[in-house]
Design a protein around this motif. Sequence first.
Motif, short mmCIF file in Angstrom:
data_model
loop_
_atom_site.label_atom_id
_atom_site.label_comp_id
_atom_site.label_asym_id
_atom_site.label_seq_id
_atom_site.Cartn_x
_atom_site.Cartn_y
_atom_site.Cartn_z
N ASP A 9 44.28 34.17 -4.08
CA ASP A 9 44.82 33.00 -4.75
C ASP A 9 46.33 32.97 -4.48
O ASP A 9 47.04 33.92 -4.82
N ILE A 10 46.80 31.89 -3.91
CA ILE A 10 48.21 31.83 -3.51
C ILE A 10 49.15 31.87 -4.73
O ILE A 10 50.28 32.33 -4.61
N ASN A 24 49.77 16.04 -1.70
CA ASN A 24 49.48 14.69 -1.19
C ASN A 24 50.78 13.89 -1.17
O ASN A 24 51.82 14.38 -1.62
N GLY A 31 44.01 18.11 -6.96
CA GLY A 31 43.04 19.19 -7.13
C GLY A 31 43.37 20.36 -6.21
O GLY A 31 44.51 20.50 -5.76
N GLY A 32 42.39 21.18 -5.91
CA GLY A 32 42.53 22.28 -4.95
C GLY A 32 43.73 23.16 -5.23
O GLY A 32 44.08 23.45 -6.37
N VAL A 33 44.37 23.58 -4.15
CA VAL A 33 45.50 24.49 -4.27
C VAL A 33 46.69 23.81 -4.97
O VAL A 33 47.43 24.45 -5.72
N ASP A 34 46.82 22.52 -4.78
CA ASP A 34 47.88 21.73 -5.44
C ASP A 34 47.73 21.82 -6.96
O ASP A 34 48.71 22.11 -7.69
N SER A 115 45.45 27.27 3.60
CA SER A 115 44.84 26.61 4.76
C SER A 115 44.96 25.09 4.54
O SER A 115 44.07 24.46 3.95
N SER A 117 44.88 21.21 4.66
CA SER A 117 43.96 20.13 5.09
C SER A 117 42.49 20.51 5.23
O SER A 117 41.68 19.64 5.54
N THR A 118 42.14 21.78 5.03
CA THR A 118 40.72 22.14 5.27
C THR A 118 39.85 22.05 4.02
O THR A 118 38.68 22.41 4.07
N GLY A 119 40.42 21.58 2.92
CA GLY A 119 39.63 21.38 1.69
C GLY A 119 39.29 19.91 1.54
O GLY A 119 38.53 19.34 2.34
N VAL A 120 39.89 19.29 0.53
CA VAL A 120 39.65 17.87 0.24
C VAL A 120 39.90 16.99 1.48
O VAL A 120 39.21 15.99 1.68
N TYR A 121 40.85 17.38 2.33
CA TYR A 121 41.21 16.55 3.48
C TYR A 121 40.30 16.75 4.71
O TYR A 121 40.51 16.12 5.76
N PHE A 155 41.26 31.36 0.62
CA PHE A 155 40.55 31.36 -0.64
C PHE A 155 39.10 31.80 -0.52
O PHE A 155 38.47 32.11 -1.52
#
Length: 174
Positions: A9-10, A24, A31-34, A115, A117-121, A155
């Motif tokens: 976890d960052i 974004n 959501g996500g890491v943000d 990482s 852009s590799t989640g929601v994006y 993650f």
Amino acid sequence: MTIETVLGDITKQTDVEAIVNAANNSLLGGGGVDGAIHRAAGRELLAECRTLNGCETGEAKITSAYKLPCKYVIHTVGPIYRGGNSGEPQLLANAYKNSMKLALQNKIRTIAFPSISTGVYSYPLEEAAEIAVTTVNDFYMEHQNEFDCIRFVLFDSRTKQAYDNVIDRIILSS
Ligand code: AR6
């Protein structure tokens, strides 16, 4: 100096000066890491982000880290993947490069990336990992004395494996 990967976890990284947020364009959380970064940093982070007037895709902006254990958060915006012919590779590379540039300008010697852009994006993982590792490594090669540690905090094990594969192939073999 090392470019390293860890599974984790960052927001829990205690030995880096800056962590990078996959934000974004609004910079007002998500959501996500943000979401995890804003939750861990507290409301003051959102207040500072409100003063920044958002961020273009591929650009980066820096704030304090408030309740996080690091000193700074570098907010960058990766591209939404729309098939790969909308400039996504260059925009993703720019997100890493501009984050590294901000670190350099602020004399940050240790930095952790998620990482981007590799989640929601929805950026395909293997392609994104290739761009992430090569961009960060190229920048590091030009500024070797100015960084002590560049860490990818990943993650899940599939993501970590993808980054490790690129590091093994590109960095260790060069
Ligand atoms: N530490 C490290 N990595 C994490 C963490 C964490 N705490 N939480 C999730 N990840 P994403 P994106 C991983 O979706 O694709 C947000 O809503 C996650 O498993 O966070 O760039 C923003 O506001 C994945 O591997 O970012 C934007 O709207 C990676 O971080 C949008 O999502 C990135 O996933 C940005 O999408």
